[in-house]
Design a protein around this motif. Structure first.
Motif, PDB file in Angstrom:
ATOM      1  N   ASP A  31       0.637  -1.015   0.099  1.00 15.53           N
ATOM      2  CA  ASP A  31       0.317   0.069   0.183  1.00 15.53           C
ATOM      3  C   ASP A  31       0.974   1.207  -0.084  1.00 15.53           C
ATOM      4  N   GLN A  32       2.457   0.832   0.022  1.00 16.95           N
ATOM      5  CA  GLN A  32       2.931   2.952   0.220  1.00 16.95           C
ATOM      6  C   GLN A  32       3.681   3.119  -1.063  1.00 16.95           C
ATOM      7  N   LEU A  33       3.304   1.713  -2.150  1.00 13.51           N
ATOM      8  CA  LEU A  33       4.100   1.786  -3.411  1.00 13.51           C
ATOM      9  C   LEU A  33       2.658   2.281  -4.165  1.00 13.51           C
ATOM     10  N   PRO A  34       2.938   3.422  -5.332  1.00 15.07           N
ATOM     11  CA  PRO A  34       1.864   3.800  -5.980  1.00 15.07           C
ATOM     12  C   PRO A  34       0.540   2.739  -6.536  1.00 15.07           C
ATOM     13  N   GLU A  35      -0.886   3.356  -6.318  1.00 16.10           N
ATOM     14  CA  GLU A  35      -1.791   2.423  -6.954  1.00 16.10           C
ATOM     15  C   GLU A  35      -1.961   1.721  -8.272  1.00 16.10           C
ATOM     16  N   GLU A  36      -1.232   2.770  -8.855  1.00  9.80           N
ATOM     17  CA  GLU A  36      -1.561   2.585 -10.618  1.00  9.80           C
ATOM     18  C   GLU A  36      -0.368   1.549 -10.865  1.00  9.80           C
ATOM     19  N   PHE A  37       1.025   0.959 -10.256  1.00  8.92           N
ATOM     20  CA  PHE A  37       1.864   0.381 -10.097  1.00  8.92           C
ATOM     21  C   PHE A  37       1.662  -0.946  -9.207  1.00  8.92           C
ATOM     22  N   ARG A  38       0.524  -1.135  -8.306  1.00 11.16           N
ATOM     23  CA  ARG A  38       0.634  -2.010  -7.399  1.00 11.16           C
ATOM     24  C   ARG A  38       0.674  -3.352  -8.128  1.00 11.16           C
ATOM     25  N   SER A  39       0.427  -3.624  -9.647  1.00 14.07           N
ATOM     26  CA  SER A  39       0.369  -5.109 -10.037  1.00 14.07           C
ATOM     27  C   SER A  39       1.352  -5.065 -10.380  1.00 14.07           C
ATOM     28  N   ALA A  40       2.179  -4.494 -11.245  1.00 19.21           N
ATOM     29  CA  ALA A  40       3.840  -4.766 -11.695  1.00 19.21           C
ATOM     30  C   ALA A  40       4.888  -3.742 -11.272  1.00 19.21           C
ATOM     31  N   ALA A  41       4.979  -3.377  -9.992  1.00 21.62           N
ATOM     32  CA  ALA A  41       5.895  -3.655  -8.725  1.00 21.62           C
ATOM     33  C   ALA A  41       5.539  -3.824  -7.512  1.00 21.62           C
ATOM     34  N   THR A  42       7.693  -4.248  -7.283  1.00 20.97           N
ATOM     35  CA  THR A  42       7.269  -5.379  -5.817  1.00 20.97           C
ATOM     36  C   THR A  42       8.896  -4.352  -5.247  1.00 20.97           C
ATOM     37  N   SER A  43       8.875  -5.070  -3.793  1.00 19.90           N
ATOM     38  CA  SER A  43       9.593  -4.306  -3.050  1.00 19.90           C
ATOM     39  C   SER A  43      10.690  -5.579  -3.031  1.00 19.90           C
ATOM     40  N   LEU A  44      11.712  -5.218  -2.140  1.00 20.50           N
ATOM     41  CA  LEU A  44      12.179  -6.398  -0.961  1.00 20.50           C
ATOM     42  C   LEU A  44      11.591  -6.878  -0.416  1.00 20.50           C
ATOM     43  N   PHE A  45      10.795  -6.200   0.756  1.00 21.14           N
ATOM     44  CA  PHE A  45      10.813  -6.346   1.694  1.00 21.14           C
ATOM     45  C   PHE A  45       9.610  -6.783   1.578  1.00 21.14           C
ATOM     46  N   ILE A  46       8.155  -6.508   0.329  1.00 22.37           N
ATOM     47  CA  ILE A  46       7.005  -7.419  -0.014  1.00 22.37           C
ATOM     48  C   ILE A  46       7.940  -8.770  -0.226  1.00 22.37           C
ATOM     49  N   GLU A  47       8.857  -8.956  -0.967  1.00 22.76           N
ATOM     50  CA  GLU A  47       9.038 -10.299  -1.511  1.00 22.76           C
ATOM     51  C   GLU A  47      10.288 -11.516  -0.471  1.00 22.76           C
ATOM     52  N   ASN A  48      10.293 -10.644   0.682  1.00 29.61           N
ATOM     53  CA  ASN A  48      10.760 -11.023   1.646  1.00 29.61           C
ATOM     54  C   ASN A  48      10.460 -11.147   2.965  1.00 29.61           C
ATOM     55  N   GLY A  49       9.508 -10.998   3.187  1.00 36.30           N
ATOM     56  CA  GLY A  49       8.966 -10.741   4.529  1.00 36.30           C
ATOM     57  C   GLY A  49       9.404 -10.123   5.691  1.00 36.30           C
ATOM     58  N   GLU A  50      11.019  -9.399   4.871  1.00 39.31           N
ATOM     59  CA  GLU A  50      12.036  -8.284   6.330  1.00 39.31           C
ATOM     60  C   GLU A  50      11.849  -7.262   6.053  1.00 39.31           C
ATOM     61  N   PRO A  51      12.110  -6.658   6.787  1.00 41.04           N
ATOM     62  CA  PRO A  51      12.129  -4.914   6.370  1.00 41.04           C
ATOM     63  C   PRO A  51      14.224  -5.449   5.873  1.00 41.04           C
ATOM     64  N   VAL A  52      15.257  -4.288   5.002  1.00 44.57           N
ATOM     65  CA  VAL A  52      15.673  -4.898   5.232  1.00 44.57           C
ATOM     66  C   VAL A  52      16.830  -3.161   5.014  1.00 44.57           C
ATOM     67  N   ASN A  53      18.099  -3.607   5.634  1.00 43.45           N
ATOM     68  CA  ASN A  53      18.558  -2.263   6.055  1.00 43.45           C
ATOM     69  C   ASN A  53      19.523  -1.303   5.121  1.00 43.45           C
TER      70      ASN A  53
END
Ligand code: BTN
Length: 264
Positions: A157-179
């Motif tokens: 929900d912190q990614l722009p709505e229009e990109f949510r189906s095509a974008a991701t983050s390291l956190f979304i993929e591994n479930g852990e915050p990253v430094n």
């Protein structure tokens, strides 16, 4: 210049083993665009490898005139100044080189990455990093600014709505915050190694490395350039890094730039 909690220069530089990239690291809070700041430094003759990092950008730029979402505390937004002795028209090769480095670095933190032409880094088929290389020449200075944006600790929900189906983050993929400093350090080190390899071995090895990290070849794609779209099969990269496409009517096209979508 301010120190942003997990992004201060000491944290980034501690243990950094690169020889050129990150020779100097400047960290800012909010800026318009790190590419613009790095260009200013280029004009002022800052050394190769200078890295400008920001916690957030108000006018982050993407490819093809788009904006790059750059919210504070979540992503990495940085630009590296390079002074390779190559022709300006070979600029896209530096962005390809950077995408290889970022793909390997991100892989350490969030699992297998793939590249999508020209220089998107994907996790699980979704974009987590974009690269914008810009050439800059004045009377006294010439060089390239490689700007890199990575979605690191964004929730969906912190990614722009229009990109949510095509974008991701390291956190979304591994479930852990990253430094962020650790990710940045790893990217800078790999960039340093890839850049040296590129300068000594040239584009052939680069294209080979890029090709090893993609799964788009042989697939049906659409390449969009402005108002025009071309459908066909992605065949590979030529030695300049241009994308070869075999269209449905049997013509072979070569693209220097454009936006690729995988069909179906
Ligand atoms: C893309 O469209 O995929 C490229 C995005 C590049 C974004 C980065 S963030 C740091 C640097 N500063 C900018 O203004 N853009 C690049």
């Amino acid at each position: 210049m301010i120190n942003v909690s997990d992004l201060n220069p000491e944290k980034i530089k501690t243990g950094l083993t690169s020889s050129v990239i990150g020779s100097e690291v400047l960290v800012f809070g909010e800026v318009a665009s790190t590419n613009d700041l790095a260009k200013d430094r280029l004009v002022k003759n800052s050394p190769e490898g200078l890295t400008v990092v920001a916690d957030s950008q108000t006018r982050g730029r993407g490819r093809l005139g788009r904006a790059w979402h750059s919210a504070p505390g979540l992503g990495l937004y940085f630009s590296v100044l390079l002074r390779p002795r190559i022709d300006a028209r070979h600029l896209p090769r530096l962005a390809l080189m950077a995408s290889v480095a970022v793909a390997d670095a991100i892989g350490e933190f969030a699992g297998a990455t793939k590249l999508k032409w020209p220089n998107d880094v994907l996790l699980n088929g979704k974009k987590t990093c974009g690269i914008l290389a810009e050439y800059c020449k004045t009377e006294s200075s010439e060089g390239v600014v490689v700007g890199i944006g990575v979605n690191v600790n964004h929730r969906l929900d912190q990614l722009p709505e229009e990109f949510r189906s095509a974008a991701t983050s390291l956190f979304i993929e591994n479930g852990e915050p990253v430094n962020r400093a650790e990710v940045l350090r790893s990217i800078l080190e790999r960039l340093d190694a890839e850049y040296r390899d590129f300068l000594s071995h040239g584009e052939e090895l680069l294209v080979e490395k890029w090709t090893e990290r993609t799964d788009m070849f042989g697939k049906q794609i659409t390449v969009t350039r402005g108002p025009t779209s071309f459908r066909g099969t992605a065949m590979g990269l030529d030695r300049s890094g241009n994308l070869a496409v075999l269209t449905e009517d049997g013509s072979r096209l070569s693209f220097e730039s454009g936006e690729v979508t995988l069909n179906g």
